[in-house]
Design an enzyme around this catalytic site. Structure first.
Site, short mmCIF file in Angstrom:
data_model
loop_
_atom_site.label_atom_id
_atom_site.label_comp_id
_atom_site.label_asym_id
_atom_site.label_seq_id
_atom_site.Cartn_x
_atom_site.Cartn_y
_atom_site.Cartn_z
N LYS A 25 -8.63 15.29 64.64
CA LYS A 25 -7.73 16.42 64.93
C LYS A 25 -6.84 16.70 63.72
O LYS A 25 -5.74 17.24 63.84
CB LYS A 25 -6.86 16.13 66.16
CG LYS A 25 -7.66 16.02 67.45
CD LYS A 25 -8.20 17.38 67.90
CE LYS A 25 -9.05 17.23 69.15
NZ LYS A 25 -9.77 18.47 69.48
N LEU A 64 2.00 20.39 64.06
CA LEU A 64 2.12 20.25 65.51
C LEU A 64 0.74 20.34 66.17
O LEU A 64 -0.06 21.21 65.82
CB LEU A 64 3.00 21.39 66.04
CG LEU A 64 3.12 21.53 67.55
CD1 LEU A 64 3.93 20.38 68.12
CD2 LEU A 64 3.75 22.86 67.90
N GLY A 109 4.10 21.39 60.77
CA GLY A 109 4.85 20.15 60.98
C GLY A 109 4.45 19.05 60.02
O GLY A 109 5.22 18.10 59.80
N GLU A 112 6.75 19.57 57.35
CA GLU A 112 8.08 19.14 57.81
C GLU A 112 8.20 17.61 57.70
O GLU A 112 9.25 17.09 57.27
CB GLU A 112 8.32 19.61 59.25
CG GLU A 112 8.37 21.12 59.34
CD GLU A 112 8.76 21.61 60.73
OE1 GLU A 112 9.92 22.02 60.89
OE2 GLU A 112 7.92 21.59 61.64
N GLU A 132 3.28 28.66 61.09
CA GLU A 132 4.12 29.03 62.25
C GLU A 132 4.39 30.53 62.27
O GLU A 132 4.37 31.17 63.31
CB GLU A 132 5.47 28.30 62.19
CG GLU A 132 5.42 26.82 62.48
CD GLU A 132 5.21 25.98 61.24
OE1 GLU A 132 4.68 26.50 60.23
OE2 GLU A 132 5.56 24.80 61.28
C1 1HE Z 1 -5.89 20.92 65.71
C2 1HE Z 1 -4.87 21.27 64.78
C3 1HE Z 1 -3.56 21.45 65.31
C4 1HE Z 1 -6.71 21.07 63.71
N1 1HE Z 1 -3.37 21.28 66.63
N2 1HE Z 1 -5.64 20.77 67.01
N3 1HE Z 1 -0.75 23.96 62.46
C5 1HE Z 1 -1.65 24.89 62.16
O1 1HE Z 1 -1.56 26.03 62.55
C6 1HE Z 1 -2.81 24.41 61.36
C7 1HE Z 1 -4.08 24.47 62.20
N4 1HE Z 1 -5.20 23.80 61.55
C8 1HE Z 1 -5.92 24.36 60.55
O2 1HE Z 1 -5.60 25.41 60.02
C9 1HE Z 1 -7.16 23.59 60.12
O3 1HE Z 1 -7.55 22.74 61.21
C10 1HE Z 1 -6.95 22.73 58.85
C11 1HE Z 1 -6.79 23.65 57.62
C12 1HE Z 1 -5.74 21.81 58.95
C13 1HE Z 1 -8.20 21.83 58.67
O4 1HE Z 1 -9.38 22.62 58.67
P1 1HE Z 1 -10.78 21.90 58.98
O5 1HE Z 1 -11.86 22.95 58.82
O6 1HE Z 1 -10.91 20.66 58.19
O7 1HE Z 1 -10.70 21.41 60.53
P2 1HE Z 1 -10.88 22.26 61.88
O8 1HE Z 1 -12.36 22.43 62.17
O9 1HE Z 1 -10.07 23.49 61.88
O10 1HE Z 1 -10.23 21.29 62.95
C14 1HE Z 1 -10.89 20.09 63.38
C15 1HE Z 1 -10.37 19.80 64.78
O11 1HE Z 1 -8.98 19.56 64.74
C16 1HE Z 1 -10.56 20.99 65.73
O12 1HE Z 1 -10.75 20.47 67.03
P3 1HE Z 1 -12.24 20.34 67.69
O13 1HE Z 1 -12.00 19.74 69.03
O14 1HE Z 1 -12.78 21.74 67.70
O15 1HE Z 1 -13.01 19.45 66.77
C17 1HE Z 1 -9.22 21.68 65.66
O16 1HE Z 1 -8.95 22.45 66.82
C18 1HE Z 1 -8.30 20.47 65.58
N5 1HE Z 1 -7.00 20.81 65.00
N6 1HE Z 1 -5.40 21.35 63.56
C19 1HE Z 1 -4.39 20.94 67.44
N7 1HE Z 1 -2.53 21.75 64.51
C20 1HE Z 1 7.74 20.90 65.17
S1 1HE Z 1 7.17 22.41 65.13
C21 1HE Z 1 5.85 22.43 64.05
C22 1HE Z 1 5.08 23.69 64.25
C23 1HE Z 1 3.73 23.62 63.60
O17 1HE Z 1 3.36 22.65 63.00
S2 1HE Z 1 2.80 25.01 63.81
C24 1HE Z 1 1.48 24.80 62.72
C25 1HE Z 1 0.34 24.12 63.38
#
Ligand code: 1HE
Length: 258
Positions: A25, A64, A109, A112, A132
């Protein structure tokens, strides 16, 4: 000390090593992980002189766990954000300096968390973003306090308004990381730095992580007074006197040209 399979803690000599171990994840941080992180930093062994935080797999941390985000009302949302604040405060203002070893995604996060650490060592695969802004939410893990102090309000505003992604080189240039290393070597460099930091006098390290940031927030006249007090306390320690004697008597390393 820790029974959460998504985070691993071990002592390597005097360095506390904390690894996010949820690579499937992308080391996304759910509530349990945040609680475990806090627990680890609240209970560091007395032998720890520095800490390193790293992530398993291809990414440091995807921020997150977005599957956690559903169905929170405003009150629950505030408490959730506060739980991040409490955990990351333990990282920033804990007993020892913390070095983040960054690679791949350092986003939301994840950034962060990295910004609560004292030193950020990135490898060439690192990239930084604050999605975000485009996901219709806002930072909640202390990012709006810590990230502008690293890169300024204007750059953070741009990252959140436009979804701008900084690559590793630009991240180092703007101040998101202090070190930029070849791909695959950020953990080794972070460990090297942590060991070096651990050799400092403990009171100096404590002053650097707990007092310096407070002085930086104070008006200058208060800052000068606070500085004079911590400076007097630090130099009064027997270890400080010994270290100065060691230099004067030729037993301590000189400052070398970089
Ligand atoms: C997740 C998350 C996540 C991956 N929450 N499940 N953060 C984001 O908006 C970033 C979201 N993530 C991404 O943009 C990409 O996943 C990455 C650039 C980090 C990595 O890409 P990649 O191609 O290596 O992986 P993927 O195929 O996108 O993800 C693999 C798995 O991880 C997939 O799940 P699966 O069950 O389909 O295998 C994704 O759904 C899961 N995954 N990132 C949940 N963030 C205190 S407030 C803070 C507020 C925030 O941090 S908001 C920003 C959140």
């Amino acid at each position: 000390m820790n029974s959460n399979p998504d985070i691993h803690f071990e002592m390597q000599d005097t360095v506390a090593v904390v690894r996010l171990t949820r690579p499937t994840k992308r080391n996304a941080l759910n509530d349990k992980l945040i609680a475990s992180l806090r627990h680890i930093f609240e209970n560091l062994p007395a032998t720890a002189k520095a800490a390193v935080i790293a992530g398993d797999g291809d990414h440091f941390c995807a921020g997150l766990d977005l599957s956690d985000l559903q169905e929170r009302d405003a009150g629950q949302g505030m408490h959730h954000s506060r739980s991040w604040h409490h955990a990351l405060e333990r990282v920033q203002y804990g007993p020892v300096p913390v070095v983040a070893a960054l690679h791949g995604a350092v986003v939301g996060g994840g950034l962060e968390l990295a910004s609560a650490c004292h030193i950020r060592v990135a490898d060439e695969s690192a990239f930084y973003a604050l999605p975000e802004g485009t996901r219709g939410i806002f930072v909640g893990g202390g990012g709006s306090v810590r990230i502008p102090r690293l890169i300024g309000v204007a750059r953070m505003t741009d990252m959140m308004l436009t979804g701008r992604v900084y690559n590793a080189a630009d991240g180092e240039r703007v101040g998101l990381a202090q070190y930029l290393e070849p791909k695959g070597t950020s953990f080794a460099k972070a460990m090297e730095l942590a060991k070096r930091i651990g050799n400092n006098a403990p009171l100096t390290n404590y002053a650097l992580i707990n007092v310096l940031p407070r002085i930086a927030e104070q008006p200058a006249d208060q800052g000068f007074i606070t500085e004079s007090m911590i400076s007097a306390i630090a130099q009064s320690a027997p270890e400080a006197k010994q270290r100065v004697r060691d230099f004067l008597e030729g037993r301590a390393a000189k400052v070398q040209q970089a």
